[in-house]
Motif scaffolding. Structure first.
Motif, short mmCIF file in Angstrom:
data_model
loop_
_atom_site.label_atom_id
_atom_site.label_comp_id
_atom_site.label_asym_id
_atom_site.label_seq_id
_atom_site.Cartn_x
_atom_site.Cartn_y
_atom_site.Cartn_z
N MET A 68 0.83 -1.21 0.00
CA MET A 68 0.00 0.00 0.00
C MET A 68 0.86 1.25 0.00
SD MET A 68 -3.08 -0.91 2.66
CE MET A 68 -3.19 -2.62 3.18
N ARG A 69 1.86 1.27 0.87
CA ARG A 69 2.73 2.44 0.94
C ARG A 69 3.43 2.68 -0.40
NH1 ARG A 69 4.53 -0.04 5.86
NH2 ARG A 69 3.55 0.93 7.70
N ILE A 90 -7.03 3.86 -3.21
CA ILE A 90 -6.26 2.65 -3.46
C ILE A 90 -7.20 1.46 -3.57
CG2 ILE A 90 -4.18 3.50 -2.33
CD1 ILE A 90 -4.82 1.67 0.05
N SER A 91 -6.75 0.48 -4.34
CA SER A 91 -7.49 -0.77 -4.52
C SER A 91 -6.57 -1.91 -4.12
CB SER A 91 -7.94 -0.92 -5.97
OG SER A 91 -8.70 -2.10 -6.15
N ASN A 92 -6.99 -2.68 -3.12
CA ASN A 92 -6.17 -3.77 -2.57
C ASN A 92 -6.58 -5.13 -3.12
OD1 ASN A 92 -4.82 -1.97 -0.92
ND2 ASN A 92 -6.02 -2.45 0.91
N SER A 93 -5.58 -5.97 -3.37
CA SER A 93 -5.85 -7.36 -3.76
C SER A 93 -4.78 -8.26 -3.14
CB SER A 93 -5.81 -7.52 -5.29
OG SER A 93 -6.84 -6.79 -5.91
N PHE A 94 -5.24 -9.35 -2.52
CA PHE A 94 -4.33 -10.29 -1.88
C PHE A 94 -4.73 -11.71 -2.28
CE2 PHE A 94 -5.18 -6.75 1.19
CZ PHE A 94 -4.04 -6.02 0.89
N ASN A 143 0.53 -9.99 -2.77
CA ASN A 143 -0.11 -8.71 -2.45
C ASN A 143 0.08 -7.75 -3.61
OD1 ASN A 143 -0.47 -9.60 0.34
ND2 ASN A 143 1.72 -9.22 0.57
N ALA A 144 -0.99 -7.11 -4.04
CA ALA A 144 -0.90 -6.13 -5.11
C ALA A 144 -1.84 -4.96 -4.80
CB ALA A 144 -1.25 -6.73 -6.46
N VAL A 145 -1.35 -3.76 -5.02
CA VAL A 145 -2.13 -2.56 -4.74
C VAL A 145 -1.96 -1.58 -5.89
CG1 VAL A 145 -2.49 -0.62 -3.15
CG2 VAL A 145 -1.82 -2.86 -2.25
N ALA A 146 -3.05 -0.98 -6.32
CA ALA A 146 -3.01 0.07 -7.34
C ALA A 146 -3.56 1.36 -6.73
CB ALA A 146 -3.83 -0.33 -8.56
N ALA A 147 -2.95 2.48 -7.08
CA ALA A 147 -3.37 3.78 -6.55
C ALA A 147 -3.80 4.69 -7.69
CB ALA A 147 -2.23 4.42 -5.77
#
Length: 414
Positions: free
Chosen positions: A283-284, A394-398, A404-408
């Motif tokens: 996320m960061r 942000i959009s979180n996917s695990f 772990n993948a995050v798009a902002a």
């Protein structure tokens, strides 16, 4: 190296709550549920313990040609539908084929093709196995189908990282464009795994909700009575390009993609790290990659599968990142409506974030009747205005394997 601005200019989807991106978004805002009873005879014949799922609202056979449905696994069929809509929505860009790249994702790939072919081999012999079986079952089949349909010669890449897959593809799109590998990337993901074998397997590991008597209320992220996810299917696609390229062709811009990041737990094959340290790092990184600040994040589309363990692990990760400020950030969990599209989940959720920023409206999380006191979040349960000004979401996917993948994303302004 100068950081390029990357924007979203087209969206497309086929989901359990709509046959297009527009329909899916409208029904999401209306609080619809895509979960319903399975009517296929194999449910009873094989004594499948979970008798419902979130099937695509519009069958692919109702949209594609007969030849396309015969030569493509359902995962590729959904991919083609979503990508064609996104491409048309982007204005059917006139782009050098060598500067057009596809980065597509799936969690499982052609499971229907694989198992049907095995049944054919056992029951009818090798001569009856279709010659297109391997091209149809391979996980890169959806990327190839989209790439050939659009004439993309800059690359047809495939991500397979379980439920983090399509968010990883979106993060890759950001990197491809920053690296100058393409002018446009079509990124997304698809899944078509509502099949007796995956259902039986997920049920055996106690991952699926058992609410056979009330499918629409089965997916209930953050609720004390949550008991597992609802298996979904479908696809979503984003047309992603540099701002310079988009403006040069006069494209309509939905939102800006400001970053993406991928990490791994290295903890357990199916369970998330309860401390959430690697998820927090993703996320960061997704936000900070472009120079944005975590203080600017004003909305979160959570992974939130509605599993007892997963929802708490994600909350722990969010608290690590945002601290006390998390209490004031509106969170939504759209799997409550769509079910869990596995490898396609991140793509449909990213699409919802893009619409949230463009329309400044946060969609609701349905079925949250008794909030879990161990997950004190500001969960949006009815459509809420995002408000004016600049916003980052942000959009979180695990996924299984500790992916772990995050798009902002950011609201777009010139």
């Amino acid at each position: 190296m100068t950081t390029k601005r990357i924007v979203i200019t087209g969206i497309g989807a086929t989901s359990p709550i709509g046959g297009t991106a527009t329909e899916s978004w409208a029904n999401l805002l209306a609080g619809a549920s895509g979960a319903r009873r399975l009517e296929q005879p194999w449910v009873e014949e094989l004594s499948i313990p979970i008798t419902f799922a979130a099937q695509a609202a519009v069958p692919a056979v109702d949209i594609l040609t007969r030849q396309e449905t015969k030569r493509l696994d359902p995962s590729s069929q959904f991919a083609l539908i979503a990508a064609r809509e996104a491409w048309a929505d982007a204005g059917t860009p006139d782009v050098d084929p060598e500067r057009l790249l596809v980065d597509w994702a799936t969690g499982i790939g052609g499971v229907w093709t694989l198992i049907d072919a095995w049944d054919t081999l056992r029951e009818k012999g090798p001569r009856r196995v279709l010659p297109m079986t391997v091209p149809m079952l391979m996980p890169n089949g959806p990327a190839a189908a989209v790439g050939m349909d659009l004439g993309a010669r800059g690359g047809e890449r495939t991500v397979v990282s379980a439920c983090a897959s399509s968010t990883e593809s979106i993060a890759n799109a950001y990197d491809h464009l920053q690296a100058g590998l393409a002018d446009i990337v079509v990124a997304g993901g698809s899944e078509a795994a509502i099949h007796p074998l995956p259902i039986a397997s997920f049920a055996a590991m106690q991952a699926l909700s058992k609410r056979n008597d009330d499918p629409a209320a089965a997916s209930r992220p953050y609720d004390v009575d949550r008991d597992g996810f609802v298996l979904g299917e479908g696809a979503a696609a984003l047309v992603v390009e540099t701002l310079e390229h988009a403006q040069a062709r006069g494209a309509r811009i939905y939102a800006e993609l400001v970053g993406g990041a991928v990490t791994s737990d290295a903890y357990h094959i199916t369970a998330p790290d309860p401390e959430g340290s690697a998820a927090a790092r993703a996320m960061r990184a997704a936000v900070e990659t472009s120079g944005a600040s975590l203080e600017e994040v004003s909305h979160i589309n959570a992974h939130a599968t509605s599993t007892p363990v997963g929802d708490i692990a994600e909350y722990n990760a969010l608290r690590r990142v945002f601290g006390d400020r998390l209490d004031g950030i509106p969170v939504t969990a759209t799997k409550a409506s769509t079910g869990h599209l596995l490898g396609g989940a991140g793509a449909i959720e990213a699409l919802f974030v893009v619409k949230t920023l463009h329309e400044r409206m946060i969609p609701p999380t349905i079925n949250l009747d008794n909030p879990d006191p161990e997950i004190p979040l500001d969960v949006v349960t009815s459509p809420r205005e995002l408000g004016e000004g600049d916003h980052i979401a942000i959009s979180n996917s695990f996924g299984f394997g500790g992916h772990n993948a995050v798009a902002a994303f950011r609201t777009f302004s010139d």
